[in-house]
Design an enzyme around this catalytic site. Structure first.
Site, PDB file in Angstrom:
ATOM      1  N   GLY A 198       0.762  -1.237   0.000  1.00  0.00           N
ATOM      2  CA  GLY A 198       0.000   0.000   0.000  1.00  0.00           C
ATOM      3  C   GLY A 198       0.794   1.287   0.000  1.00  0.00           C
ATOM      4  O   GLY A 198       0.335   2.308   0.520  1.00  0.00           O
ATOM      5  N   LYS A 206      -6.660  -8.793  -8.044  1.00  0.00           N
ATOM      6  CA  LYS A 206      -7.811  -9.563  -8.503  1.00  0.00           C
ATOM      7  C   LYS A 206      -8.501  -8.812  -9.642  1.00  0.00           C
ATOM      8  O   LYS A 206      -8.495  -7.585  -9.658  1.00  0.00           O
ATOM      9  CB  LYS A 206      -8.809  -9.754  -7.340  1.00  0.00           C
ATOM     10  CG  LYS A 206      -8.276 -10.653  -6.226  1.00  0.00           C
ATOM     11  CD  LYS A 206      -8.184 -12.084  -6.697  1.00  0.00           C
ATOM     12  CE  LYS A 206      -7.770 -13.013  -5.576  1.00  0.00           C
ATOM     13  NZ  LYS A 206      -7.542 -14.392  -6.062  1.00  0.00           N
ATOM     14  N   HIS A 231      -0.270   1.056 -13.205  1.00  0.00           N
ATOM     15  CA  HIS A 231       0.558  -0.080 -13.628  1.00  0.00           C
ATOM     16  C   HIS A 231       1.995   0.406 -13.772  1.00  0.00           C
ATOM     17  O   HIS A 231       2.241   1.481 -14.354  1.00  0.00           O
ATOM     18  CB  HIS A 231       0.038  -0.634 -14.967  1.00  0.00           C
ATOM     19  CG  HIS A 231       0.777  -1.844 -15.435  1.00  0.00           C
ATOM     20  ND1 HIS A 231       0.600  -3.093 -14.886  1.00  0.00           N
ATOM     21  CD2 HIS A 231       1.735  -1.975 -16.389  1.00  0.00           C
ATOM     22  CE1 HIS A 231       1.407  -3.949 -15.495  1.00  0.00           C
ATOM     23  NE2 HIS A 231       2.106  -3.302 -16.414  1.00  0.00           N
ATOM     24  N   GLU A 238       5.313   6.559  -9.405  1.00  0.00           N
ATOM     25  CA  GLU A 238       3.910   6.198  -9.122  1.00  0.00           C
ATOM     26  C   GLU A 238       3.369   7.064  -7.993  1.00  0.00           C
ATOM     27  O   GLU A 238       2.235   7.538  -8.036  1.00  0.00           O
ATOM     28  CB  GLU A 238       3.832   4.729  -8.719  1.00  0.00           C
ATOM     29  CG  GLU A 238       4.152   3.769  -9.834  1.00  0.00           C
ATOM     30  CD  GLU A 238       3.984   2.339  -9.373  1.00  0.00           C
ATOM     31  OE1 GLU A 238       4.944   1.567  -9.455  1.00  0.00           O
ATOM     32  OE2 GLU A 238       2.879   1.989  -8.939  1.00  0.00           O
TER      33      GLU A 238
HETATM   34  C1  GRF Z   1       2.708  -0.844  -7.721  1.00  0.00           C
HETATM   35  O1  GRF Z   1       3.919  -1.012  -8.430  1.00  0.00           O
HETATM   36  C2  GRF Z   1       1.571  -0.771  -8.700  1.00  0.00           C
HETATM   37  O2  GRF Z   1       1.906  -0.118  -9.905  1.00  0.00           O
HETATM   38  C3  GRF Z   1       1.298  -2.207  -8.963  1.00  0.00           C
HETATM   39  O3  GRF Z   1       1.437  -2.837  -7.705  1.00  0.00           O
HETATM   40  C4  GRF Z   1       2.358  -2.089  -6.926  1.00  0.00           C
HETATM   41  C5  GRF Z   1       1.665  -1.723  -5.638  1.00  0.00           C
HETATM   42  O4  GRF Z   1       2.598  -1.287  -4.723  1.00  0.00           O
HETATM   43  N1  GRF Z   1      -0.027  -2.385  -9.507  1.00  0.00           N
HETATM   44  P1  GRF Z   1       2.063  -0.726  -3.305  1.00  0.00           P
HETATM   45  O5  GRF Z   1       1.250  -1.833  -2.670  1.00  0.00           O
HETATM   46  O6  GRF Z   1       1.223   0.476  -3.604  1.00  0.00           O
HETATM   47  O7  GRF Z   1       3.313  -0.399  -2.560  1.00  0.00           O
END
Ligand code: GRF
Length: 214
Positions: free
Chosen positions: A11, A83, A101, A171
């Site tokens: 998270g 999921k 992603h 991200e």
């Molecule tokens: C991130 O790299 C996201 O892009 C991918 O899963 C990862 C989640 O990381 N879908 P976190 O749980 O937010 O640290």
């Protein structure tokens, strides 16, 4: 805007949203949902007094929709949710549901492409630029229309871990920028760099300042 976040893992993307969706921010995290009762994302939500829910059956769209309605969720954000979202929920939230992603879709996406596998595939391909994609969700993994992207250079000596860490930093800047813009506009807006070239990402204020409505 009332935001519901779905997460299966640690998270850190949720945390980036919790950190900016405070006070008079135009978006508020009102619910965190996971398919795993041990997801670190749930602890992060609890620390910020955000309601949480663990799904007994992640394929039960009717129950998920009831849960979302109970919390008056207006925007769903999937951040490391592993999921497939049920068709009923996709239908109910079409256009109001985004996923993040850690690569430049449509490359390096699709079923099974998550976590280190994404970055291993990027390195194996020899591309010199990877990045982050935020897209609207449809019934297929990683296939909805793109909302925002940001590039991350691939270093010659990168490992999957070092690349993942640099992508994750972006991200944590791009997702808040998209969610705050949606909150300001009342709906998801597509964001694109307002310059013809990209600078290294060095802060959400810098990315956000460089993203304009496409
Ligand atoms: C991130 O790299 C996201 O892009 C991918 O899963 C990862 C989640 O990381 N879908 P976190 O749980 O937010 O640290």
């Amino acid at each position: 805007m009332r935001v519901g976040v779905f997460a299966s893992g640690g998270g850190t993307n949720l945390q980036a949203l919790l950190d900016v969706c405070q006070g008079d921010a135009p978006a508020d995290i009102v619910l965190v949902v996971s398919n795993r009762d041990d997801a670190g994302a749930l602890d992060r939500a609890r620390q910020m007094d955000v309601p949480t829910a663990v799904l007994d059956d992640p394929s039960d769209g009717a129950s998920i929709n009831v849960l979302l309605e109970q919390h008056d969720v207006e925007l769903i954000v999937c951040a490391g949710y592993l999921k497939l979202m049920p068709a009923e929920t996709i239908k109910a939230y079409q256009g109001h549901m985004i996923n993040i992603h850690p690569a430049l879709l449509p490359s390096f996406g699709g079923p099974g492409m998550y976590g280190p596998r994404v970055h291993e595939a990027v390195l194996a391909s020899g591309v010199t630029v990877s990045g982050v994609t935020i897209h609207l969700m449809d019934e297929n993994f990683d296939r909805g229309s793109i909302v925002a992207q940001w590039p991350v250079a691939v270093a010659p000596d990168d490992s999957a871990e070092s690349l993942a860490a640099r992508v994750l930093e972006v991200e944590h800047q791009l997702l808040p920028a998209v969610v705050l813009a949606a909150g300001r506009e009342g709906h998801v807006v597509r964001l694109a760099p307002d310059e013809s070239h990209f600078h290294a990402a060095d802060g959400v204020d810098r990315i956000e300042q460089r993203l304009a409505h496409a």
